[in-house]
Design a protein around this motif. Structure first.
Motif, PDB file in Angstrom:
ATOM      1  N   ASP A 248       0.806  -1.217   0.000  1.00  0.00           N
ATOM      2  CA  ASP A 248       0.000   0.000   0.000  1.00  0.00           C
ATOM      3  C   ASP A 248       0.844   1.275   0.000  1.00  0.00           C
ATOM      4  O   ASP A 248       0.498   2.265   0.629  1.00  0.00           O
ATOM      5  N   ILE A 249       1.976   1.209  -0.688  1.00  0.00           N
ATOM      6  CA  ILE A 249       2.842   2.390  -0.774  1.00  0.00           C
ATOM      7  C   ILE A 249       2.669   3.005  -2.164  1.00  0.00           C
ATOM      8  O   ILE A 249       2.890   2.343  -3.184  1.00  0.00           O
ATOM      9  N   ASP A 250       2.229   4.256  -2.177  1.00  0.00           N
ATOM     10  CA  ASP A 250       2.022   4.939  -3.461  1.00  0.00           C
ATOM     11  C   ASP A 250       3.350   5.301  -4.091  1.00  0.00           C
ATOM     12  O   ASP A 250       4.275   5.714  -3.389  1.00  0.00           O
ATOM     13  N   TYR A 251       3.440   5.181  -5.406  1.00  0.00           N
ATOM     14  CA  TYR A 251       4.667   5.600  -6.079  1.00  0.00           C
ATOM     15  C   TYR A 251       4.324   6.126  -7.463  1.00  0.00           C
ATOM     16  O   TYR A 251       3.239   5.857  -7.996  1.00  0.00           O
ATOM     17  N   LYS A 252       5.275   6.872  -8.008  1.00  0.00           N
ATOM     18  CA  LYS A 252       5.149   7.333  -9.393  1.00  0.00           C
ATOM     19  C   LYS A 252       6.363   6.827 -10.127  1.00  0.00           C
ATOM     20  O   LYS A 252       7.446   6.750  -9.541  1.00  0.00           O
ATOM     21  N   ILE A 253       6.215   6.514 -11.406  1.00  0.00           N
ATOM     22  CA  ILE A 253       7.405   6.154 -12.162  1.00  0.00           C
ATOM     23  C   ILE A 253       7.980   7.427 -12.771  1.00  0.00           C
ATOM     24  O   ILE A 253       7.259   8.200 -13.392  1.00  0.00           O
ATOM     25  N   ASN A 254       9.249   7.657 -12.510  1.00  0.00           N
ATOM     26  CA  ASN A 254       9.916   8.826 -13.076  1.00  0.00           C
ATOM     27  C   ASN A 254      11.119   8.323 -13.881  1.00  0.00           C
ATOM     28  O   ASN A 254      12.142   7.943 -13.321  1.00  0.00           O
ATOM     29  N   THR A 255      10.955   8.323 -15.204  1.00  0.00           N
ATOM     30  CA  THR A 255      11.987   7.738 -16.069  1.00  0.00           C
ATOM     31  C   THR A 255      13.268   8.578 -16.073  1.00  0.00           C
ATOM     32  O   THR A 255      14.276   8.162 -16.626  1.00  0.00           O
ATOM     33  N   HIS A 256      13.220   9.769 -15.454  1.00  0.00           N
ATOM     34  CA  HIS A 256      14.407  10.631 -15.465  1.00  0.00           C
ATOM     35  C   HIS A 256      15.338  10.419 -14.289  1.00  0.00           C
ATOM     36  O   HIS A 256      16.426  10.967 -14.248  1.00  0.00           O
ATOM     37  N   ILE A 257      14.905   9.619 -13.314  1.00  0.00           N
ATOM     38  CA  ILE A 257      15.811   9.383 -12.178  1.00  0.00           C
ATOM     39  C   ILE A 257      16.922   8.449 -12.637  1.00  0.00           C
ATOM     40  O   ILE A 257      16.681   7.325 -13.062  1.00  0.00           O
ATOM     41  N   VAL A 258      18.164   8.934 -12.587  1.00  0.00           N
ATOM     42  CA  VAL A 258      19.297   8.038 -12.862  1.00  0.00           C
ATOM     43  C   VAL A 258      20.239   7.955 -11.668  1.00  0.00           C
ATOM     44  O   VAL A 258      21.053   7.076 -11.570  1.00  0.00           O
ATOM     45  N   ARG A 259      20.092   8.909 -10.717  1.00  0.00           N
ATOM     46  CA  ARG A 259      20.952   9.014  -9.541  1.00  0.00           C
ATOM     47  C   ARG A 259      22.358   9.467  -9.921  1.00  0.00           C
ATOM     48  O   ARG A 259      22.854   9.166 -10.986  1.00  0.00           O
TER      49      ARG A 259
END
Ligand code: ATP
Ligand code: MG
Length: 444
Positions: A248-259
Motif C-alpha cells: 500500500d505504498i504509493d509511487y510514481k514512475i519517473n523515467t528521469h531518475i538516474v541518480r
C-alpha cells in the motif's frame, strides 16, 4: 567579524537549544531501522581517495567537482566522505561481514562533505542517515528498504512526500541503451555543457543527471532506460512495483531518475518534497548489484538509501511538525556556604542516580544570581540549602511554576517529593486526556 569567529561557508552549527531535534530524528531513524533488523555501523570520516573514485565513478559530479581531497603528511591521497555507501562497502569487505549470515543489514548516521555551491538545502558539510543491505537480490528486498524509508519518514512526522521510482537496468541492457542515448546526445553535442561533452563517450547517462539548464532540457527528450530493459530487469522491476502496491505504498514512475552515483543498477528511487524549493529530494537510493564485487569482495547483490537530515528538518519546520521538547532541568539546588555546596552536590548525585536532571551552582555566586539562573534554564523545582537546612536536615522544595512549596526531609525526602510530583503530573495529564475524550463523546 574576523575569519576565525565564523564557521566555514557551507557548514553550520547545531546549537544547544536545537540539538534535541537532531537527537529526536536520529534516534527515531536508528530505532525504526532496528525494527527492520538493521544495526548501526560507524566508519571513518575519511578514506583513501580511490574508495570513492572507484565506486562513485570518475565521471560523476561528486568525483569530478565535489570531493574534499587532500594529501596527508605522508603524501597519500585522502578524501572526506562525500557519501557513506563506498566506505561501508570497504568496511564490510575488510571485516569479512560479507561472509556472515546474509543478508547483512547495516545503518549509519553522520556527516558528509561535498564542495558544492552553498544554498538552502545544499551545504558543504551535511548529514545523512542511510541503510545498506548486502546479499539480497529479489524485489522483496527493494520493497523492504523502500518501506523502511517510508516508515522512517512517517515516524518523524513528515507528510506529503512523493515516492518516485525507476529502473536503470543491468550492465547488459544498459549497453544497448547507452548506444541509443549516445546517438541522441551526439545530435545535440554542441549545446551540451563542457563537462557533459567530456562525459558523452564514456558515460552518457551522466548527462541525464547534469544540473545545467541546457543539459536538463536536452535530457528531458532523451530515450528512456525503461524501454530498453532486458527480460530479467523488467521482471525485477515488475516485482518491485507489485510488492510496493501490496504494501500500500504509493509511487510514481519517473523515467528521469538516474541518480548521481555510478554504482546503481536496476531499481533507483527518490522521496521528493514539494515544501522546500529546489533542493527537493530528501532521500535517494537504489540497488547496486555490482559494487561489492567491483570493490574486491564477492559478487553480492546489494542495495540501500540515504536521506539528508538538513533537508528533512527543513520539511519538518515548514510542516510545523512538533518535536518533543527537551526535558528541562528537573531540580536546581542552590547553596549558601561551603558546607551547603558539598551537601547540594551530594543531593544532585542522588537525584541523578534516580534519572532526574539535577543542577547545582558551580560558580559560588550569590543566592539571587543562582535563582535567576534556575529560572533561565527552566528548572521545574528548586531548593535552597543553607546553614539552617543543614542544621534541621530539611529544606523546602519549590515548584517554580506555581510557587507552591513543600517541606522535605533530607536527603531521601527530596527524591521522594520529586517522584511524587512526577506521578501527580502524569495523573493530571491522564485526567486531561480523559476529559478530552469525554468532551469528544459529548460533542458527537
Ligand atoms: P542532489 O541531486 O540534490 O544534488 P544527490 O543526488 O547528490 O542530491 P545523494 O548523493 O543521493 O544526493 O545523497 C542523498 C541525500 O543526501 C540527498 O537526497 C539529499 O537529501 C542529501 N544531500 C546530498 N547532497 C547534499 C548537500 N550538499 N547538502 C545537503 N544535503 C545533501
Ligand atoms: Mg548532488
Amino acid at each position: 567579524m574576523s575569519e576565525i569567529n565564523k564557521a566555514i561557508r557551507g557548514t553550520g552549527d547545531v546549537l544547544p537549544d536545537q540539538s534535541y531535534k537532531w537527537q529526536f530524528i536520529e534516534n527515531k531513524m536508528i530505532e525504526t531501522a532496528r525494527l527492520f533488523g538493521f544495526k548501526e555501523i560507524r566508519i571513518p570520516v575519511f578514506e583513501h581517495t580511490e574508495v570513492f573514485t572507484r565506486s562513485v565513478g570518475d565521471t560523476t559530479d561528486v568525483v569530478q567537482k565535489e570531493m574534499y581531497t587532500f594529501e596527508d603528511k605522508s603524501g597519500r591521497s585522502i578524501t572526506l566522505r562525500p557519501e557513506f555507501t563506498a566506505g561501508v562497502v570497504r568496511s564490510v569487505i575488510e571485516h569479512g561481514l560479507v561472509n556472515c549470515a546474509l543478508p547483512v543489514k547495516t545503518c549509519y548516521v553522520g556527516a558528509c562533505y561535498r564542495y558544492e555551491k552553498p544554498q538552502a538545502g545544499r551545504l558543504r558539510e551535511f548529514h545523512q542517515f542511510g541503510v545498506e543491505c548486502f546479499g539480497a537480490s529479489k524485489p522483496t528486498a527493494d520493497a523492504e528498504i523502500i518501506t523502511l524509508a517510508n516508515t522512517i519518514l512517517e515516524n518523524i512526522g513528515i507528510k506529503n512526500l512523493s515516492l518516485e521510482i525507476n529502473s536503470i537496468g543491468c550492465p547488459e541492457c544498459r549497453k544497448v541503451y547507452h548506444a541509443a542515448l549516445k546517438e541522441y546526445l551526439n545530435s545535440h553535442s554542441e549545446e551540451l555543457c563542457d563537462t557533459c561533452k567530456g562525459r558523452l563517450e564514456r558515460n552518457p547517462m551522466r548527462v541525464l543527471d547534469c544540473k545545467s539548464p541546457i543539459c536538463s532540457k536536452i535530457a528531458s527528450a532523451a530515450p528512456v532506460m525503461l524501454d530498453y530493459l532486458c527480460n530479467d530487469c523488467k521482471e525485477h522491476f515488475d516485482g518491485v512495483k507489485a510488492h510496493l502496491s501490496a504494501a500500500d505504498i504509493d509511487y510514481k514512475i519517473n523515467t528521469h531518475i538516474v541518480r548521481g552515483l555510478d554504482y546503481y543498477t536496476r531499481t533507483v528511487f527518490e522521496f521528493v518534497s514539494g515544501d522546500i524549493g529546489a533542493q527537493s529530494t530528501v532521500c535517494g537510493g537504489g540497488r547496486y548489484d555490482g559494487l561489492v564485487g567491483q570493490m574486491g569482495g564477492p559478487q553480492l547483490p546489494s542495495l540501500g538509501f540515504a536521506m539528508g537530515l538538513e533537508r528533512l528538518l527543513m520539511v519538518m519546520e515548514s510542516q510545523n511538525v512538533e518535536f518533543k521538547p527537551e526535558q528541562p532541568c528537573d531540580v536546581f539546588i542552590a547553596s549558601m556556604g561551603e558546607k551547603a555546596e558539598i551537601e547540594a552536590t551530594k543531593l544532585c548525585c542522588m537525584l541523578r542516580d534516580e534519572g532526574f536532571c539535577a543542577v547545582t551552582d558551580i560558580t559560588s555566586r550569590g543566592l539571587k544570581a543562582q535563582m535567576k539562573y534556575a529560572n533561565k534554564i527552566g528548572a521545574t523545582f528548586s531548593a535552597v540549602i543553607g546553614d539552617n537546612e543543614l542544621m534541621h536536615g530539611s529544606c523546602n522544595l519549590k515548584n517554580m511554576e506555581t510557587g507552591e512549596e513543600r517541606q522535605v526531609t533530607l536527603p531521601d525526602g527530596l527524591v521522594e517529593a520529586v517522584y511524587d510530583f512526577q506521578i501527580n503530573s502524569v495523573f493530571e495529564d491522564l485526567s486531561d486526556s480523559v476529559e478530552g475524550i469525554e468532551t469528544l463523546f459529548q460533542n458527537k
